[in-house]
Design a protein around this motif. Sequence first.
Motif, PDB file in Angstrom:
ATOM      1  N   SER A 116      -3.404 -18.039 -17.305  1.00 19.82           N
ATOM      2  CA  SER A 116      -3.434 -16.574 -17.300  1.00 19.82           C
ATOM      3  C   SER A 116      -2.999 -15.948 -18.610  1.00 19.82           C
ATOM      4  O   SER A 116      -3.080 -14.725 -18.742  1.00 19.82           O
ATOM      5  N   TYR A 121      -3.549 -11.166  -8.856  1.00 16.08           N
ATOM      6  CA  TYR A 121      -4.256 -12.382  -8.483  1.00 16.08           C
ATOM      7  C   TYR A 121      -5.035 -12.264  -7.173  1.00 16.08           C
ATOM      8  O   TYR A 121      -5.995 -13.004  -6.969  1.00 16.08           O
ATOM      9  N   TYR A 175     -11.153 -17.053 -12.716  1.00 18.12           N
ATOM     10  CA  TYR A 175     -10.348 -16.335 -11.723  1.00 18.12           C
ATOM     11  C   TYR A 175     -10.159 -17.184 -10.468  1.00 18.12           C
ATOM     12  O   TYR A 175      -9.056 -17.219  -9.895  1.00 18.12           O
ATOM     13  N   ARG A 196      -6.734 -18.314  -8.868  1.00 16.19           N
ATOM     14  CA  ARG A 196      -6.503 -17.929  -7.468  1.00 16.19           C
ATOM     15  C   ARG A 196      -6.104 -19.146  -6.654  1.00 16.19           C
ATOM     16  O   ARG A 196      -5.225 -19.061  -5.776  1.00 16.19           O
ATOM     17  N   TYR A 209      -2.584 -19.891  -7.446  1.00 16.41           N
ATOM     18  CA  TYR A 209      -1.699 -18.919  -6.798  1.00 16.41           C
ATOM     19  C   TYR A 209      -1.543 -19.240  -5.313  1.00 16.41           C
ATOM     20  O   TYR A 209      -0.445 -19.113  -4.754  1.00 16.41           O
TER      21      TYR A 209
END
Length: 652
Positions: A112, A367, A634, A638, A641
Motif C-alpha cells: 500500500s 481497504y 486492490y 484486500r 486485509y
Amino acid sequence: MTAVTDEDQGPGNVKGKGKGEGEGEGEGEGKSRGRGAGAGASDGAGAGRKDGRWDDGLIARRAAAAEAREAGESAPRTPDQDEAQPQVEAYAPADGPLPTRLDALRELVGLSRARLDRDTLAEAGRVLDEAAARQRLSSRHTVIAIAGATGSGKSTLFNALAGAPISDTGLRRPTTSQPIACSWTDGAAGLLDRLAVPGRLRRRPHPGPAAFDEAFQGLVLVDLPDHDSAATEHRDQVDRVLALVDAVIWVVDPEKYADAALHERYLRPLAGHAEVTFVVLNQTDRLPGEAADLVLDDLRRLLDEDGIALGEHGEPGATVMSLSALTGDGVPELREMVGRFVQDRTAATRRLSADIDAAAARLRPVYVAEGRPGLGERAREEFTDRLAEAVGAAAAGQAAEREWRRNASRACGTPWLRLWRWYENRGLPGSLDRMGQALTPPEEELTARQRVEQAVRIVADGAADGLPGPWAQAVREAAFTGARGLPEALDELAVKAEAPAPSKRGGGTEAGPASVAGSPLGAPPGGRPAKPPRPKWWPAAVLAQVSMTLLQIFGGLWLVGQIIGVLEPGLVTPALIMLAGVVGGPLVEWSCAAAIRGPARRYGQDAERRLREAAAGCGRARVLDPVAAELVRYREVRERYVTVTEFSTTGR
C-alpha cells in the motif's frame, strides 16, 4: 526485600551516596552517611534489615556472596552476573494466528505504500515496530501497568500487591511523578528498558508471601503517574507506557469513576483491549451500605457504553471489580485474578492482537469497498462499443457495403443509369450528396477526442465505483494516463485498417472507413486500401448486361433504318428486340442487386468487425489492462486485509 526512592524518608533513615545518581535508604536507629562505590550501588540501592544485616543492594549481595564462599556454599548471583548471563527468552509463539496476522499486516503495508500516504499507514507501522520489539524480549514476563486519576489510590494498590510500601502515597499531589516498576523474577531488564523506567526506580518485592507467590512469578508491575496530572510530562509518560505494556489495571474511585477525561481519552479508544484490561473501583470503604454495589453497576454501564466487553459469565472481556486497597478488602481476589492472568502467559499475545485489530479498524475505510467494483464483461463491451463509435467502425462498415454495391452497380448496371448517376454526382449545386451533407450541422458532431475521453471516463468511473478513495483515484489515474494519445492511435488504426478504396465521383470523394461521412476521426487514408473482391458470377452478369445493351442498340438502329426508309417496314420485330433489351437490362441489374445484397452486407460487417477489433485491442492495451492491474493490486491488499482481520479477538 524493599527498595524505595529518595523521597521515602522516615525516622531512622540511612542514606548511602555514590558517584552515581541514586540514593538508598534503610531503617536504623540513627542517621548515618556513607559513600558507595558508584552508580551501580545507587541503582540497586534499597533499605531493609533482617536478622541484623543488610540484605539488599549491590554491596550487600557481594558481601553475602563472600560469606557464602567462606562457608563453602554456592554464591548467589549478583546483578552483574545476572546481566552477564542470558536472561531473555525470546517471544516467538509458534502457534496461533498472531504470526500470520503480523505477516499479512506487513505485506499489506508494503503493497500500500505507493497508494496510501504515510500518515494513513503510520499506526500500522507503529504496531509492527512495537510487535517486533516485544517479540525480541522475554515471553516469561507479563508487564501490567496500574493507571488512575489523582487520588484514586493506585499507588496504595500497587503497594498492596507488592506487599511492601514501594510507591509513595500521601496527600501531596502528584505523589507519583515517574513510572516505578516492581519485578518478581529476573530477566525483565529489557522490558523495563523498553518502558524507559530508570534503574533507580526498579524494585523487587519485600521478602515474604508476596515475593514468593508462585502466581506472580514473571509479573512486572508498573505504577504510573496520574493520567489527569496538571504536569504535561506526567500525562505524556502515561500515554507512552500504556502503548507498550501487556495489560492495564485502571483504578477509579467513587468520585471520578465517570470522569469524561478517563472514558473519552483512554477507555473508549482502548475498548478493543478489553481482554487485557482490569477496571477496579477502589475506596469502597468510603461508601456506606449497598452504595458500593450501586456505583459498581453504574461503572459497568459506563464501560458498556464505551464499547468495552465485560468478562462476565465466562465470556472474554474486561475484569471489573471493587475493593479497598487501604483496608485490604477485595485485594486477595484481585491478586488471584492477576496471578491467573500472569500464569496464562498470553497477555502479550492478546495485547498485540488487540493492537492489530485497532490498526485494522482505522484502515478499514481505505481497504473495504462498498459493493463489488471491477471490470465486468458488460463494462468492457460498452467501452468497446464507444471506441468503435469513436473510430467510426459502423460508418466504415456501411461505406464498405456501399462500395460493394457500387462496384456491382458499375459492373451489372445499365449504361444509361450509370451515365445518369455520374451526372447527378458531379457535385453541382442542388445535388443529393450536397443536400445530405448539409443536413447535419458540424457543431453538433462530437470530435474523436471527446468521444474517446467520454468512453475512458465512463469505464474508469464504473471500475472505481464503490472503491475506497485512494484506490478509486489510482484506477482513474491509470485509465486517464493510458488514454493519452489514444485518439491518435485509433486514428492510425483506422488508416491502416483494410477497407474499400474511396471512389471518386466527379469532384467528390466517397469516404472509406478511415474517413467516413460523419466519422469523428476524419483522418485521410494513408494509402489506397484494397478493393472489394469480385464474385465469380460477375463476368456472366456483365456479359448479360452487354447483350441487353446491344439488343437495345440493334433494335433502335433497325427502327431508325425503317423510319428513314433504308430497311423494309416491319415495326414488330425491331420493337420486340429493343423492348427485350430495355426490359432485360434493368432486370439483370435488379437480379444482380438482389444477389449481392447478402455478400455486400457480410463484407461491410467484416470491415466493421476488423476496425472494431483493432480499436478494442488498442483500448484494452492502453486503458483496460492498466485499470485491471490496479484492481488486481486492490484485490491483493484486500486479501491481506481480510487475513489481518480474520482472527480478530475484538470482533472489529
